[in-house]
Each structure stands twice: as structure tokens, then as C-alpha cells.
Design a protein around this motif. Structure first.
Motif, mmCIF file in Angstrom:
data_model
loop_
_atom_site.group_PDB
_atom_site.id
_atom_site.type_symbol
_atom_site.label_atom_id
_atom_site.label_comp_id
_atom_site.label_asym_id
_atom_site.label_seq_id
_atom_site.Cartn_x
_atom_site.Cartn_y
_atom_site.Cartn_z
ATOM 1 N N VAL A 153 -0.692 -0.596 2.446
ATOM 2 C CA VAL A 153 0.601 -0.455 1.774
ATOM 3 C C VAL A 153 1.669 -0.908 2.778
ATOM 4 O O VAL A 153 1.868 -0.297 3.817
ATOM 5 C CB VAL A 153 0.860 1.001 1.355
ATOM 6 N N ARG A 154 2.335 -2.006 2.492
ATOM 7 C CA ARG A 154 3.316 -2.559 3.419
ATOM 8 C C ARG A 154 4.468 -3.192 2.639
ATOM 9 O O ARG A 154 4.323 -3.494 1.454
ATOM 10 C CB ARG A 154 2.666 -3.575 4.358
ATOM 11 N N ALA A 169 -1.958 3.913 3.337
ATOM 12 C CA ALA A 169 -0.556 3.955 3.754
ATOM 13 C C ALA A 169 -0.487 4.699 5.086
ATOM 14 O O ALA A 169 -1.211 5.666 5.306
ATOM 15 C CB ALA A 169 0.303 4.659 2.707
ATOM 16 N N TYR A 170 0.404 4.257 5.964
ATOM 17 C CA TYR A 170 0.479 4.810 7.309
ATOM 18 C C TYR A 170 1.803 5.546 7.504
ATOM 19 O O TYR A 170 2.878 4.993 7.257
ATOM 20 C CB TYR A 170 0.355 3.668 8.323
ATOM 21 N N GLU A 179 -6.585 2.163 -1.093
ATOM 22 C CA GLU A 179 -5.323 1.764 -0.482
ATOM 23 C C GLU A 179 -4.999 2.693 0.688
ATOM 24 O O GLU A 179 -5.242 3.906 0.603
ATOM 25 C CB GLU A 179 -4.200 1.820 -1.518
ATOM 26 N N LEU A 207 5.550 -2.485 9.624
ATOM 27 C CA LEU A 207 5.677 -1.213 8.915
ATOM 28 C C LEU A 207 6.863 -0.399 9.426
ATOM 29 O O LEU A 207 7.168 -0.415 10.619
ATOM 30 C CB LEU A 207 4.395 -0.387 9.094
ATOM 31 N N LEU A 224 7.775 4.281 1.543
ATOM 32 C CA LEU A 224 6.804 3.202 1.347
ATOM 33 C C LEU A 224 5.435 3.761 0.981
ATOM 34 O O LEU A 224 4.763 3.251 0.074
ATOM 35 C CB LEU A 224 6.704 2.361 2.619
ATOM 36 N N ALA A 225 5.003 4.819 1.664
ATOM 37 C CA ALA A 225 3.684 5.390 1.405
ATOM 38 C C ALA A 225 3.562 5.910 -0.022
ATOM 39 O O ALA A 225 2.504 5.790 -0.653
ATOM 40 C CB ALA A 225 3.404 6.514 2.402
ATOM 41 N N LEU A 231 -2.903 8.540 2.536
ATOM 42 C CA LEU A 231 -1.761 8.493 3.428
ATOM 43 C C LEU A 231 -2.219 9.068 4.757
ATOM 44 O O LEU A 231 -2.621 10.235 4.824
ATOM 45 C CB LEU A 231 -0.595 9.323 2.879
ATOM 46 N N ARG A 236 -5.676 6.145 -3.076
ATOM 47 C CA ARG A 236 -4.848 5.853 -1.899
ATOM 48 C C ARG A 236 -4.922 7.015 -0.926
ATOM 49 O O ARG A 236 -4.937 8.180 -1.349
ATOM 50 C CB ARG A 236 -3.392 5.613 -2.301
ATOM 51 N N ALA A 266 0.085 -1.959 -2.352
ATOM 52 C CA ALA A 266 -0.897 -2.354 -1.340
ATOM 53 C C ALA A 266 -1.277 -3.818 -1.526
ATOM 54 O O ALA A 266 -1.291 -4.329 -2.646
ATOM 55 C CB ALA A 266 -2.145 -1.490 -1.442
#
Length: 241
Positions: A239-240, A89-90, A87, A104, A113-114, A63, A61, A119
Motif C-alpha cells: 500500500v503506497r 501497509a506499513y 496487501e 512511504l 494511507l494504511a 497493517l 490486508r 495496494a
């Protein structure tokens, strides 16, 4: 995620060359973030900045802390290096078209969340210039035609043509206000001399008098007479909530 996963990497994108200041989320979350392998990258990082980090860590993942354009740049490199299984994540700088398109959160909730979220596959929207779209694209003062799949959404002039990705695919809206697409299908009659509408589909094709395309806040370097956005055959993993 519980314990810190060494296969999760923080990519901090900034035009200052320094890591972005992330949302304050309390000592537990700050400690979790600080424990992650991290890379300070330039804004809109290219392959010379990102590829060595991906090769070194082979992350499960990533970030991405930055802007929509930064997120798009990272996604391009995942695509080019055959890593769409990674994956993503934002951690956005602020509320943005991408946070709206994908539902998001921002601030401390984005950090939670991250680190802890799951995901899921979402459509990857590409364009014919080699880029991807994560939030919003627009063409201003457009004169020409636009189709979404086989639906005519513009013939003639529009002050703004706006395109956005989302779970349903690619949405497009032609009009005067510049509002984002709302997911509704409002076709222009093929027999009409002119008109503006909206649609959702797998591809958006534009043919026009040369115009400037702006994708995720970044303007294409020269006016173009045509442009295409299309859904890639493979999804990316976001990832949401």
C-alpha cells in the motif's frame, strides 16, 4: 476504506511485548484503528508468532506497525505461507530506509494511507539465506567483487557496499561514503584492476573475503564469503501513494 473491513488486521511488533503506540491522527482515525482485529507480536516475529494470526484471520490486508526488520519478518511469512496476495501497509516507527525506498509517509499520513490507500505490486527482493530486503542492506569494509546482473560494480575494496530495493528492482552502490544507491548505472570496466560503481537490476552477487552482511538493521550471525540478493518471480502488494 470507508467502513472498517474485518479482513484487515493490525500487526503490532514490539520488543516490549506490548502494542506499539501509533501516531495520533485524530479521533476518527484512532477509532478506526481500534476497531481492527489486532495482534501484539514480538519484534521480528517468527512463524510461531505470525502464522497462527494469518491462519485465524486470512486477512486481505495487514497493517504492520514496527521497524523495517519487523516488516521484513512479516513479509517472509507471507512468502512462506503462499500469501503474497495479501496487501501490506506499513506504519513505521520513524522515517527509515524502507520508507525512503518505497516513498512511504510516516506519522498520521501513514495511518491514512494504511487505512484508505490502494495496494500495487512491487518487486520482492530475496536473499540466499532465506530472508527478504525491504529497506537497506550493507556490507562494511568489503574486499572482493560484486556484480549487478552482468554489470561489475566493485573490484577491490570499498568501505560500504549498499543495496536497496525499489520499484525499478535492486539497486547497489559501492564506495566510501555509505550513501544509498541513486539508481544510476556506473559500471567498473572488466579490464580495470579495481574500481567502485553502481547499478540497478534483478540480482546482486557478492564474492569477498568473509564479511558481515547487515539486512534491514539486522546483522547476519556470522561472516560470509558470498551473498546474493535477487528479485523473486512474484511481487508483493504494498500500500503506497
Amino acid at each position: 476504506m470507508g467502513s472498517i473491513d474485518s479482513n484487515v488486521v493490525l500487526l503490532s511488533c514490539s520488543d516490549t511485548g506490548q502494542p506499539r503506540r501509533l501516531p495520533d491522527n485524530g479521533s476518527r482515525r484512532e477509532d478506526d484503528l481500534a476497531a481492527l482485529p489486532a495482534a501484539a507480536l514480538p519484534a521480528r516475529p517468527d512463524r510461531t508468532a505470525i502464522d497462527p494470526v494469518l491462519a485465524e484471520h486470512e486477512p486481505r490486508r495487514v497493517l504492520v506497525a514496527g521497524t523495517d526488520a519487523d516488516l521484513a519478518a512479516v513479509l517472509v511469512r507471507l512468502l512462506r505461507t503462499d500469501r503474497l496476495r495479501v496487501e501490506v501497509a506499513y506504519l513505521p516507527v520513524r522515517r527509515s530506509p524502507a520508507t525512503v525506498a518505497w516513498g512511504l509517509p510516516t506519522g498520521p499520513a501513514a495511518v491514512d494511507l494504511a487505512l484508505d490507500g490502494a495496494a500495487s505490486p512491487v518487486p520482492l527482493v530475496r536473499d540466499d539465506s532465506g530472508g527478504v530486503l525491504v529497506g537497506r542492506a550493507e556490507i562494511a569494509d568489503l574486499r572482493g567483487e560484486c556484480f549487478c546482473d552482468d554489470v561489475l560494480v566493485l573490484r577491490g575494496s570499498a568501505r560500504r557496499l549498499v543495496v536497496a530495493p525499489g520499484p525499478a528492482g535492486i539497486a547497489v552502490r559501492a564506495g566510501w561514503s555509505g550513501r544509498a544507491p541513486d539508481g544510476q548505472v556506473r559500471p567498473v570496466s572488466p579490464l580495470a584492476a579495481g574500481g567502485r560503481g553502481s547499478a540497478v537490476g534483478r540480482a546482486v552477487q557478492v564474492g569477498c573475503e568473509p564479511a558481515t552482511v547487515v539486512v534491514d538493521g539486522v546483522a547476519h550471525p556470522r561472516p560470509v564469503p558470498r551473498w546474493t540478493w535477487y528479485r523473486h518471480t512474484t511481487d508483493w502488494r504494498l500500500v503506497r501513494p
